[in-house]
Design an enzyme around this catalytic site. Sequence first.
Site, PDB file in Angstrom:
ATOM      1  N   ASP A   1     -17.776  18.176 -14.513  1.00  0.00           N
ATOM      2  CA  ASP A   1     -18.252  18.991 -13.394  1.00  0.00           C
ATOM      3  C   ASP A   1     -17.830  18.379 -12.060  1.00  0.00           C
ATOM      4  O   ASP A   1     -17.506  19.093 -11.102  1.00  0.00           O
ATOM      5  CB  ASP A   1     -19.787  19.103 -13.428  1.00  0.00           C
ATOM      6  CG  ASP A   1     -20.273  19.933 -14.621  1.00  0.00           C
ATOM      7  OD1 ASP A   1     -19.425  20.533 -15.308  1.00  0.00           O
ATOM      8  OD2 ASP A   1     -21.494  19.976 -14.855  1.00  0.00           O
TER       9      ASP A   1
ATOM     10  N   GLU B   1     -18.657  23.235  -7.876  1.00  0.00           N
ATOM     11  CA  GLU B   1     -18.119  23.238  -9.237  1.00  0.00           C
ATOM     12  C   GLU B   1     -17.733  24.665  -9.647  1.00  0.00           C
ATOM     13  O   GLU B   1     -16.697  24.885 -10.280  1.00  0.00           O
ATOM     14  CB  GLU B   1     -19.194  22.691 -10.187  1.00  0.00           C
ATOM     15  CG  GLU B   1     -18.804  22.671 -11.634  1.00  0.00           C
ATOM     16  CD  GLU B   1     -20.019  22.859 -12.528  1.00  0.00           C
ATOM     17  OE1 GLU B   1     -21.147  22.497 -12.132  1.00  0.00           O
ATOM     18  OE2 GLU B   1     -19.834  23.388 -13.630  1.00  0.00           O
TER      19      GLU B   1
ATOM     20  N   ASP C   1     -13.969  25.388 -10.624  1.00  0.00           N
ATOM     21  CA  ASP C   1     -13.633  25.916 -11.942  1.00  0.00           C
ATOM     22  C   ASP C   1     -12.672  27.093 -11.795  1.00  0.00           C
ATOM     23  O   ASP C   1     -11.686  27.200 -12.519  1.00  0.00           O
ATOM     24  CB  ASP C   1     -14.925  26.367 -12.645  1.00  0.00           C
ATOM     25  CG  ASP C   1     -14.645  27.126 -13.934  1.00  0.00           C
ATOM     26  OD1 ASP C   1     -14.225  26.470 -14.897  1.00  0.00           O
ATOM     27  OD2 ASP C   1     -14.818  28.353 -13.966  1.00  0.00           O
TER      28      ASP C   1
ATOM     29  N   GLU D   1     -14.291  19.305 -11.232  1.00  0.00           N
ATOM     30  CA  GLU D   1     -14.204  20.680 -10.728  1.00  0.00           C
ATOM     31  C   GLU D   1     -14.758  20.783  -9.305  1.00  0.00           C
ATOM     32  O   GLU D   1     -14.184  21.464  -8.459  1.00  0.00           O
ATOM     33  CB  GLU D   1     -14.959  21.635 -11.656  1.00  0.00           C
ATOM     34  CG  GLU D   1     -14.262  21.796 -13.016  1.00  0.00           C
ATOM     35  CD  GLU D   1     -14.947  22.799 -13.925  1.00  0.00           C
ATOM     36  OE1 GLU D   1     -14.255  23.442 -14.705  1.00  0.00           O
ATOM     37  OE2 GLU D   1     -16.195  22.931 -13.851  1.00  0.00           O
TER      38      GLU D   1
END
Lengths: 228, 228
Positions: free
Chosen positions: B120, B47, B51, B123
């Site tokens: 999450d 994640e 991101d 990502e």
Amino acid sequence: MEALQHTLKESFGIVFDDLSLLETAFTHTSYANEHRLLKISHNERLEFLGDAVLQLLISQYLYLKYPTKTEGDMSKLRSMIVREESLAGFSKDCGFDQYIKLGKGEEKSGGRTRETILGDLFEAFLGALLLDKDVDAVQTFLDQVMIPKVETGSYEQVKDYKTQLQELLQTKGEVTIVYTVVNEEGPAHAKQFEVEVTADGQSLSKGQGRSKKMAEQAAAKKALEQLT
Amino acid sequence: MEALQHTLKESFGIVFDDLSLLETAFTHTSYANEHRLLKISHNERLEFLGDAVLQLLISQYLYLKYPTKTEGDMSKLRSMIVREESLAGFSKDCGFDQYIKLGKGEEKSGGRTRETILGDLFEAFLGALLLDKDVDAVQTFLDQVMIPKVETGSYEQVKDYKTQLQELLQTKGEVTIVYTVVNEEGPAHAKQFEVEVTADGQSLSKGQGRSKKMAEQAAAKKALEQLT
């Protein structure tokens, strides 16, 4: 610009196709503002892009290098690696500080050595390189310029001084550490702060810096030096 | 995992070489914690990476699409596009919510529909795709899944409701708007907040949400609906 192009080619094997990107990356807002009628682009938008590509490449580097670090630890390490002070250093290492175009006021007040300006310049350059080439080109450049320093592990050793001070003082039991701004001077673009740190009301030291945060770190550092 | 692989291939033309990355992306911490002895990896590190690649690609998209937006405006728009609620929606659009492995407690308390978990997950999937393929593959996936929605301009129209309310009320002169939490219930992992908004002490409306921020937005939204 020609000297810059020469440096980029000789030192990093980089030749820009779109020179206007390079020009923009090396133009500070203060210069663009002084030449408003010419509608010159400044480097803030490129900095936005460069910041993002830098974050990604450092994240990927950390992910692959440290298979057992948590995302929280990677995040902390990344923020130490990409912090302004660090990026300003890389800008200087690359000789970029010689080439940035500043407004007259900014030049006079020492803008050419200011960390915010040099850190932003480094990011803007990465943004320009990304647009002119691709992510791999930025990666190659970082492999030459930043990664060797990251590899030395110097960032991992740098714990912030406030945390260090707190850890040291708490070994002797509960203690209340307070940082207070005791002085603030200079014009808006070149403010200087002085911060005093106290432990249970007793003054330990004072530190100066361009921001409250930097002055606090300076004060904690000095306190640590005196205590250890 | 086979159903997921099938979906990815059919819907997006994606075939993972390293299936363990895909497995990790779809494993929530709660599942890994329940099977501690098996030392299963969960998706928090992916994640972190996802991101960063998302931030970069959306930044680049905005930079190219809006040549005159300032970095401040791009930054605001980016944060609206990549916010949790939005990413959770994309996770659902892709059917990812069916495939995430959750711990039993998390499953029982509705984790499969929780925005944090689904955001999450989205990502983490991007992070896995980046590692298995490259930035271009992530770009292609986002072009299929996210960019069409961004292109509709729906993110630009979404001004946050608190700002809208303030702008509306201030047209009639100075006004003091206060948001107060009037109720808070439910267990830690499923808290529900109720917030009341007042203007110069007069109650306008109440709103509920999973966080104070969301409840404030809900209250402001309701007040706007009543006032306009």
